[in-house]
Scaffold this motif. Structure first.
Motif, PDB file in Angstrom:
ATOM      1  N   PRO A  97      23.589 -22.074   2.868  1.00  0.00           N
ATOM      2  CA  PRO A  97      22.940 -23.325   3.290  1.00  0.00           C
ATOM      3  C   PRO A  97      21.824 -23.751   2.343  1.00  0.00           C
ATOM      4  N   MET A  98      21.410 -22.863   1.449  1.00  0.00           N
ATOM      5  CA  MET A  98      20.380 -23.223   0.473  1.00  0.00           C
ATOM      6  C   MET A  98      20.975 -23.965  -0.717  1.00  0.00           C
ATOM      7  N   ILE A 123       7.548 -19.352   1.095  1.00  0.00           N
ATOM      8  CA  ILE A 123       8.355 -20.240   1.944  1.00  0.00           C
ATOM      9  C   ILE A 123       8.285 -19.739   3.378  1.00  0.00           C
ATOM     10  N   TRP A 124       7.900 -20.624   4.283  1.00  0.00           N
ATOM     11  CA  TRP A 124       7.731 -20.259   5.688  1.00  0.00           C
ATOM     12  C   TRP A 124       8.998 -20.533   6.492  1.00  0.00           C
ATOM     13  N   MET A 125       9.731 -21.583   6.141  1.00  0.00           N
ATOM     14  CA  MET A 125      10.923 -21.975   6.901  1.00  0.00           C
ATOM     15  C   MET A 125      12.057 -22.327   5.956  1.00  0.00           C
ATOM     16  N   GLY A 126      13.226 -21.795   6.222  1.00  0.00           N
ATOM     17  CA  GLY A 126      14.388 -22.073   5.403  1.00  0.00           C
ATOM     18  C   GLY A 126      15.177 -23.273   5.902  1.00  0.00           C
ATOM     19  N   PRO A 127      16.389 -23.462   5.401  1.00  0.00           N
ATOM     20  CA  PRO A 127      17.219 -24.596   5.788  1.00  0.00           C
ATOM     21  C   PRO A 127      17.922 -24.359   7.121  1.00  0.00           C
ATOM     22  N   CYS A 128      18.548 -25.392   7.642  1.00  0.00           N
ATOM     23  CA  CYS A 128      19.501 -25.207   8.731  1.00  0.00           C
ATOM     24  C   CYS A 128      20.642 -24.337   8.203  1.00  0.00           C
ATOM     25  N   ALA A 129      21.264 -23.574   9.076  1.00  0.00           N
ATOM     26  CA  ALA A 129      22.193 -22.532   8.635  1.00  0.00           C
ATOM     27  C   ALA A 129      23.516 -23.059   8.108  1.00  0.00           C
ATOM     28  N   SER A 130      23.840 -24.291   8.407  1.00  0.00           N
ATOM     29  CA  SER A 130      25.121 -24.850   7.952  1.00  0.00           C
ATOM     30  C   SER A 130      25.031 -26.365   7.939  1.00  0.00           C
ATOM     31  N   TYR A 147      18.067 -28.941   4.192  1.00  0.00           N
ATOM     32  CA  TYR A 147      16.645 -28.814   4.480  1.00  0.00           C
ATOM     33  C   TYR A 147      16.131 -30.005   5.280  1.00  0.00           C
ATOM     34  N   ILE A 148      15.340 -29.689   6.294  1.00  0.00           N
ATOM     35  CA  ILE A 148      14.718 -30.732   7.100  1.00  0.00           C
ATOM     36  C   ILE A 148      13.354 -30.231   7.546  1.00  0.00           C
ATOM     37  N   THR A 149      12.371 -31.115   7.639  1.00  0.00           N
ATOM     38  CA  THR A 149      11.025 -30.676   8.013  1.00  0.00           C
ATOM     39  C   THR A 149      10.898 -30.562   9.529  1.00  0.00           C
ATOM     40  N   PRO A 150      10.021 -29.670  10.013  1.00  0.00           N
ATOM     41  CA  PRO A 150       9.830 -29.505  11.459  1.00  0.00           C
ATOM     42  C   PRO A 150       9.440 -30.816  12.115  1.00  0.00           C
TER      43      PRO A 150
END
Length: 489
Positions: free
Chosen positions: A33-34, A327-334, A372-375
């Motif tokens: 997903p990266m 990096i604190w948060m990664g991407p959505c998994a798929s 990738y999407i922000t919180p």
């Protein structure tokens, strides 16, 4: 086990202690997903014939595995734990590449897998029954726990080490044989876990691993005549189908289907600790936890101060490649999950909620090929909105303002789910009332909603879970049957 004819590693099925290719000769790519152009590995697109081999292997192995005794079975798990511990860095990196979780989180999860194995290895030396007084004083009456038989295990992609291990380990130590189907999105990580079991030298057929589509392998496993029990963690839709199929066959079933987990913030909450816990519960693992914080219900007296601090701290979150430092948060998994999150952001806006932070798709440089999407944080959320009722499984918070604790508990219970729930308060009456009235299987006070301890029972109420609890001693309820024995001289 890994193909040497390709630069991309190919993982086979593990059936009857052999790594074997599928009869289909077809493979499934596991995409990072990266970077959607990166194939982490390939797994088998298995057929009904492959499944038949796996289930039959488990069926033929179950009697000998039962006979070796609980203590000996526990010793195998100790071996697996040691092997997994020696491979923590490698397996954690694979997990990050395959489903996007940051490397520190992946290492933590893999270490947890080691701890779970050792916990259930210890079950090998614990009691498996009770002596019961008989009305006949010349008789001995006691119970013993006996294995169910062949257990099917179907797991999701969000915890590709911990969830398989917390199902496989108790299944094995209590004397069952296993057919394990992981989610395709995390099947490479799962294959590496099975390598650890293989290296430990389990007898033939005790643990079988098969990859492929849910419609062929998952459904075929549930419906197989030689299966004695099925344990599933995943979506509500699929879980309901598992329950129906298991009920029609009359076999044991255990199904965990997610949640819409609330956090209540009382007027007397410690603001700093509360915000830290809410952010961790909502956004760690990109919100892709069944216990993730989904809606935050805040008393009016602290609402504005809480919101301001929540926004400030959320802005500090760094999003990116989980293998990189900082990096604190990664991407959505798929891509599928990425699109689901985006759709709920649109739904929230259409329903009239106000997006006050995040929810942006990141683009440019390393972001272009990832998910990738922000919180995201919504406010002005009504309880009848879909973003307040449905599981999003992404980094999205719905803020809800209430007048008092009683209204907060009512709002927290206003959902078909009942997995986990938290309250932040220093008032003993408030947390006692919450603990008593909240409709959730996991209740936490002054702690994030996403905390789960391996030695404690885990499961939900209402639409979150059906069947006996997982983890801890409670796992014995699902993986064994009680036999009552009466002896008279």
């Amino acid at each position: 086990m890994v193909s040497i004819t390709s630069k991309i590693p190919t993982y086979k099925n593990y059936i009857n202690n052999e790594w074997v290719e599928s009869a289909s000769t077809k493979l499934i790519d596991s995409i990072s997903p990266m970077n959607k152009n990166e194939v982490v590995g390939r797994v088998q697109s298995s057929t009904q014939d492959d499944l038949e081999r796996a289930v039959n292997a488990a069926h033929h192995a179950k009697e000998d595995w039962r006979k070796i005794g609980q203590s000996a079975r526990g010793q195998f798990l100790f071996k697996v734990a040691n092997i997994l511990e020696s491979r923590i860095d490698e397996i954690a990196e694979t997990m990050t590449l395959e489903m996007g979780k940051t490397l520190p989180e992946a290492k933590g999860e893999t270490s947890r897998g080691v701890a779970i194995l050792r916990y259930y290895a210890g079950e090998g030396m614990r009691k498996n029954g009770d002596v019961i007084p008989s009305s006949d004083n010349e008789a001995l009456m006691f119970t013993k726990r006996v294995p169910v038989g062949v257990v099917g295990i179907i797991t999701p992609w969000n915890f590709p080490v911990a969830i398989p291990i917390w199902k496989v380990a108790p299944a094995l130590v209590y004397g069952n044989t296993v057919v394990f189907k992981p989610a395709t999105e995390a099947a490479v990580t799962a294959a590496k876990i099975i390598e650890c079991f293989s290296e430990a030298g389990l007898p033939d057929g005790v643990l079988n691993f098969i990859t492929g589509s849910g419609s062929i392998i998952g459904q075929g496993l549930i419906e197989h005549s030689l299966l004695n029990a099925i344990t599933f963690t995943g979506s509500e839709t699929v879980g309901q189908g598992v329950l129906k199929s298991a009920a029609e066959r009359g076999i044991k079933s255990q199904v965990e289907m997610g949640g819409k987990n609330p956090v209540i913030v009382a007027n007397d909450a410690d603001l700093d600790k509360t915000v830290e816990a809410v952010i961790s519960g909502a956004f760690r693992s990109t919100g892709q936890k069944c216990t993730a914080t989904s809606k935050v219900i805040v008393e009016a007296g602290i609402y504005e101060a809480f919101k301001e601090k929540l926004l400030q701290e959320t802005e500090k979150i760094t999003v990116g490649n989980g293998l990189e430092n900082g990096i604190w948060m990664g991407p959505c998994a798929s891509e599928s999950q990425f699109n689901t999150v985006k759709s709920y952001l649109s739904i929230g806006k259409e329903e009239g909620a106000q997006l006050i932070s995040g929810g942006q798709v990141l683009t440019g440089d390393e972001y272009d090929n990832g998910f990738y999407i922000t919180p995201a944080i919504f406010e002005n959320v009504n309880l009848d909105m879909r973003i307040a009722q449905e599981e999003i499984f992404g980094p999205v918070i719905a803020l809800i303002k209430v007048a008092d604790i009683q209204e907060a508990i009512k709002a927290a219970n206003d959902t078909k789910f009942g997995l986990s729930a938290s309250i932040f308060t220093s008032n003993i009456n408030s947390f006692l009332k919450f603990s008593d009235e909240i409709e959730a299987g996991l209740v936490r006070v002054n702690a994030e909603s996403a905390g789960v301890e391996l030695q404690a029972p885990f499961g939900g109420m209402k639409g979150s879970s059906v069947g006996s609890r997982e983890q801890g001693e409670a796992a014995q309820e699902f993986y064994t049957e009680v036999k009552t024995i009466f002896i008279k001289g």
